[in-house]
Design a protein around this motif. Structure first.
Motif, mmCIF file in Angstrom:
data_model
loop_
_atom_site.group_PDB
_atom_site.id
_atom_site.type_symbol
_atom_site.label_atom_id
_atom_site.label_comp_id
_atom_site.label_asym_id
_atom_site.label_seq_id
_atom_site.Cartn_x
_atom_site.Cartn_y
_atom_site.Cartn_z
ATOM 1 N N UNK A 54 44.264 52.122 41.020
ATOM 2 C CA UNK A 54 44.371 50.750 40.393
ATOM 3 C C UNK A 54 44.860 50.736 38.878
ATOM 4 N N UNK A 55 44.552 51.731 38.086
ATOM 5 C CA UNK A 55 44.839 51.980 36.575
ATOM 6 C C UNK A 55 44.151 50.759 36.075
ATOM 7 N N UNK A 56 42.866 50.511 36.550
ATOM 8 C CA UNK A 56 41.786 49.697 35.889
ATOM 9 C C UNK A 56 40.594 50.351 35.222
ATOM 10 N N UNK A 57 39.905 50.132 34.525
ATOM 11 C CA UNK A 57 38.619 50.466 34.023
ATOM 12 C C UNK A 57 37.597 50.414 35.023
ATOM 13 N N UNK A 58 36.642 51.719 35.238
ATOM 14 C CA UNK A 58 35.893 51.574 36.301
ATOM 15 C C UNK A 58 35.005 50.293 36.307
ATOM 16 N N UNK A 59 34.579 49.731 35.329
ATOM 17 C CA UNK A 59 33.815 48.446 35.200
ATOM 18 C C UNK A 59 34.414 47.298 35.922
ATOM 19 N N UNK A 60 35.658 47.267 35.704
ATOM 20 C CA UNK A 60 36.302 46.242 36.552
ATOM 21 C C UNK A 60 36.397 46.375 37.841
ATOM 22 N N UNK A 61 36.871 47.721 38.363
ATOM 23 C CA UNK A 61 36.884 48.257 39.529
ATOM 24 C C UNK A 61 35.608 47.918 40.286
ATOM 25 N N UNK A 62 34.458 48.201 39.665
ATOM 26 C CA UNK A 62 33.314 48.114 40.384
ATOM 27 C C UNK A 62 33.044 46.638 40.655
ATOM 28 N N UNK A 63 33.470 45.615 39.823
ATOM 29 C CA UNK A 63 33.219 44.370 40.209
ATOM 30 C C UNK A 63 34.101 43.949 41.296
ATOM 31 N N UNK A 64 35.334 44.348 41.228
ATOM 32 C CA UNK A 64 36.227 43.975 42.347
ATOM 33 C C UNK A 64 35.786 44.472 43.741
ATOM 34 N N UNK A 65 35.105 45.690 43.753
ATOM 35 C CA UNK A 65 34.526 46.693 45.118
ATOM 36 C C UNK A 65 33.374 45.727 45.341
ATOM 37 N N UNK A 66 32.690 45.115 44.472
ATOM 38 C CA UNK A 66 31.524 44.498 44.802
ATOM 39 C C UNK A 66 31.622 43.139 45.517
ATOM 40 N N UNK A 67 32.966 42.716 45.048
ATOM 41 C CA UNK A 67 33.365 41.282 45.757
ATOM 42 C C UNK A 67 33.588 41.580 47.231
#
Length: 123
Positions: free
Chosen positions: A75-88
């Motif tokens: 995704x070329x996103x920071x891991x913290x942002x990716x974790x939020x998307x995955x949690x959604x």
């Protein structure tokens, strides 16, 4: 100027035009604890509500089990942002997760020394 196929959200010189915090609606903490090596995979359930383009990308990436770190890289996103998307997606039942499987303890001293010895041989 936008790169071909990337649409108006990517600029060759400037990079991503939408800042990462807007992708996660300003949220910095996921509702579910995820390890970088946790495996995520789609369940086949259709998520209800609005999904952003990044959520759709995650669902496409996770047709087979994929580690959280790899999803962030794609995704070329920071891991913290990716974790939020995955949690959604976990919260709405569209993804499932399992902890990483280690045959040995990841902090096993003998394993770490073997890795260190291998690195020293490469130098």
């Amino acid at each position: 100027m936008a790169a071909a196929g990337d649409g108006p959200w990517l600029d060759d010189a400037a990079g991503r035009l939408v800042r990462p915090y807007t992708v996660s609606n300003g949220r910095t903490r996921p509702s579910t604890a995820l390890d970088l090596m946790s495996q995520v995979m789609v369940t086949g359930a259709t998520p209800l509500g609005y999904l952003g383009p990044e959520h759709t990308q995650v669902l496409d990436l996770c047709r087979a089990p994929v580690p959280v770190a790899e999803v962030a890289a794609h995704l070329k996103l920071p891991v913290a942002v990716t974790k939020v998307l995955l949690a959604d997606l976990l919260d709405c039942g569209a993804l499932t997760t399992k902890p990483p499987a280690f045959h040995h303890s990841p902090t096993d001293r003998a394993l770490l020394e073997a890795v260190l010895d291998g690195l020293r041989r490469q130098l």
